[in-house]
Design a protein around this motif. Structure first.
Motif, short mmCIF file in Angstrom:
data_model
loop_
_atom_site.label_atom_id
_atom_site.label_comp_id
_atom_site.label_asym_id
_atom_site.label_seq_id
_atom_site.Cartn_x
_atom_site.Cartn_y
_atom_site.Cartn_z
N LYS A 164 -3.97 -7.45 4.72
CA LYS A 164 -4.89 -6.93 3.77
C LYS A 164 -6.04 -7.82 3.57
O LYS A 164 -5.92 -9.15 3.70
CB LYS A 164 -4.27 -6.37 2.64
CG LYS A 164 -3.74 -7.48 1.56
CD LYS A 164 -3.02 -6.84 0.52
CE LYS A 164 -2.39 -7.78 -0.43
NZ LYS A 164 -1.68 -7.33 -1.55
N SER A 165 -7.20 -7.38 2.97
CA SER A 165 -8.03 -8.36 2.64
C SER A 165 -7.77 -8.93 1.19
O SER A 165 -7.07 -8.81 0.61
CB SER A 165 -9.65 -7.67 2.24
OG SER A 165 -9.26 -6.66 1.20
N ASN B 114 -12.75 -8.78 -1.60
CA ASN B 114 -12.99 -8.47 -0.25
C ASN B 114 -13.54 -9.60 0.77
O ASN B 114 -14.20 -9.53 1.91
CB ASN B 114 -14.14 -7.21 -0.02
CG ASN B 114 -13.65 -6.13 -0.58
OD1 ASN B 114 -12.40 -5.73 -0.25
ND2 ASN B 114 -14.48 -5.40 -1.37
N THR C 65 -0.61 0.76 14.03
CA THR C 65 -1.27 0.59 12.88
C THR C 65 -1.71 1.77 12.05
O THR C 65 -1.68 2.91 12.32
CB THR C 65 -2.97 -0.13 13.04
OG1 THR C 65 -3.03 -0.58 12.06
CG2 THR C 65 -3.67 0.53 13.72
N PRO D 284 -3.47 2.53 7.87
CA PRO D 284 -3.98 2.25 6.36
C PRO D 284 -2.82 1.77 5.52
O PRO D 284 -1.86 2.41 5.53
CB PRO D 284 -5.00 2.84 6.04
CG PRO D 284 -4.50 4.03 6.80
CD PRO D 284 -3.85 3.81 7.99
N PHE E 192 -11.02 -2.14 9.10
CA PHE E 192 -10.18 -3.14 9.95
C PHE E 192 -11.05 -3.29 11.08
O PHE E 192 -11.48 -2.22 11.69
CB PHE E 192 -8.90 -2.43 10.24
CG PHE E 192 -7.89 -3.17 11.07
CD1 PHE E 192 -7.52 -4.23 10.61
CD2 PHE E 192 -7.49 -2.59 12.37
CE1 PHE E 192 -6.36 -5.16 11.65
CE2 PHE E 192 -6.67 -3.15 13.03
CZ PHE E 192 -6.11 -4.24 12.80
N HIS F 159 -14.28 -0.75 15.12
CA HIS F 159 -13.99 -1.02 13.91
C HIS F 159 -13.31 0.13 13.56
O HIS F 159 -13.56 1.40 13.94
CB HIS F 159 -15.47 -0.83 13.50
CG HIS F 159 -15.57 -0.72 11.96
ND1 HIS F 159 -15.67 -2.09 10.97
CD2 HIS F 159 -15.67 0.30 11.10
CE1 HIS F 159 -15.67 -1.50 9.82
NE2 HIS F 159 -15.85 -0.28 9.75
N TYR G 213 -10.48 3.36 6.92
CA TYR G 213 -9.09 4.30 6.23
C TYR G 213 -9.23 5.44 6.69
O TYR G 213 -8.00 6.11 6.92
CB TYR G 213 -9.11 3.91 4.82
CG TYR G 213 -9.97 4.61 4.20
CD1 TYR G 213 -9.56 5.89 3.66
CD2 TYR G 213 -11.20 4.49 3.86
CE1 TYR G 213 -10.43 6.88 2.85
CE2 TYR G 213 -12.10 5.01 3.13
CZ TYR G 213 -11.69 6.19 2.66
OH TYR G 213 -12.78 7.01 2.05
N ASN H 263 -9.51 -8.53 11.81
CA ASN H 263 -10.26 -9.01 10.84
C ASN H 263 -10.20 -7.75 9.61
O ASN H 263 -10.15 -6.79 9.97
CB ASN H 263 -11.88 -9.09 10.89
CG ASN H 263 -12.72 -9.32 9.63
OD1 ASN H 263 -12.16 -9.50 8.61
ND2 ASN H 263 -14.11 -9.14 9.96
N ARG H 264 -9.98 -8.32 8.45
CA ARG H 264 -9.45 -7.23 7.38
C ARG H 264 -10.17 -7.85 6.06
O ARG H 264 -9.72 -8.74 5.55
CB ARG H 264 -8.11 -7.10 7.23
CG ARG H 264 -7.56 -6.14 6.22
CD ARG H 264 -7.99 -4.79 6.20
NE ARG H 264 -7.45 -3.83 5.10
CZ ARG H 264 -8.29 -3.66 4.16
NH1 ARG H 264 -9.34 -4.14 3.76
NH2 ARG H 264 -7.69 -2.80 2.95
#
Length: 189
Positions: free
Chosen positions: A100-101, A105, A128, A130, A140, A159, A162, A188-189
């Motif tokens: 998670k971020s 953020n 995966t 969300p 994500f 990209h 959610y 990347n999150r």
């Protein structure tokens, strides 16, 4: 400087180090280090099931919330960690990475090991979902990094938002375009 020879690549070691200042020697202090990993061959498969749970704190096969030979850039700990909690598992058993971020953020990067060959035209398949079904679940990205220590080298290839998901686990397949030699697959999150 001190050199230790005969160590295995991609292995975690624990040492005890003392300072010798002539007439006094300090008490030994533990230091944990991991040796550099050799590039991996393909095909590569990781389901995280053979690793100790990160939440146990023993860190046997974990470095900053990721398996040994992977890299984490950004926040560590609960932001990127191995979980065995049923709510986070694909298939209901084993382990998975919860990703998670960070605060405000701040992006977090989970970077796969280095491979013997260039990642151009490789496919990455993964399951995966969300963490939630609202906008706070965020986005994500899957891409590559040319330097796993510098976040600005991340290049997004896919990209996901959610609302791209039903809430259940779904398989995603990402095909990597031309990438520079040495580039590593990253999320990347």
């Amino acid at each position: 400087d001190f050199t230790i020879s005969g160590l295995e690549s991609g292995t975690r070691y624990e040492f005890r180090v003392s300072a010798d200042c002539g007439s006094t020697v300090s008490d030994p202090r533990p230091i944990a280090l991991a040796t550099m990993c050799d590039p991996l061959t393909l095909p590569y498969y990781e389901n995280f099931d053979n690793m100790a749970a990160y939440s146990t704190g023993d860190g046997t096969d974990m470095i900053g919330g990721a398996p040994l030979c992977w890299n984490v850039l950004g926040h560590t700990g609960s932001y990127i960690a191995l979980y065995s909690t049923a709510a986070y598992l694909y298939g209901g058993s084993g382990y998975s990475i919860k990703f998670k971020s960070g605060t405000a953020n701040t992006p977090n990067y989970l970077i796969l090991p280095n491979f013997e060959m260039n990642i151009s035209n490789l496919e990455l398949a993964f399951q995966t979902r969300p963490e939630g079904t609202s906008a706070s679940a965020g986005a994500f990205e899957v891409g590559y990094m040319t330097n796993p220590l510098i976040d600005t080298t991340f290049v997004a290839v896919e990209h996901y938002s959610y609302d791209d998901f039903s809430g259940a686990y779904e398989q995603r397949i990402v095909t990597f375009p031309e990438a520079p030699d040495g580039a590593r697959i990253a999320m990347n999150r």
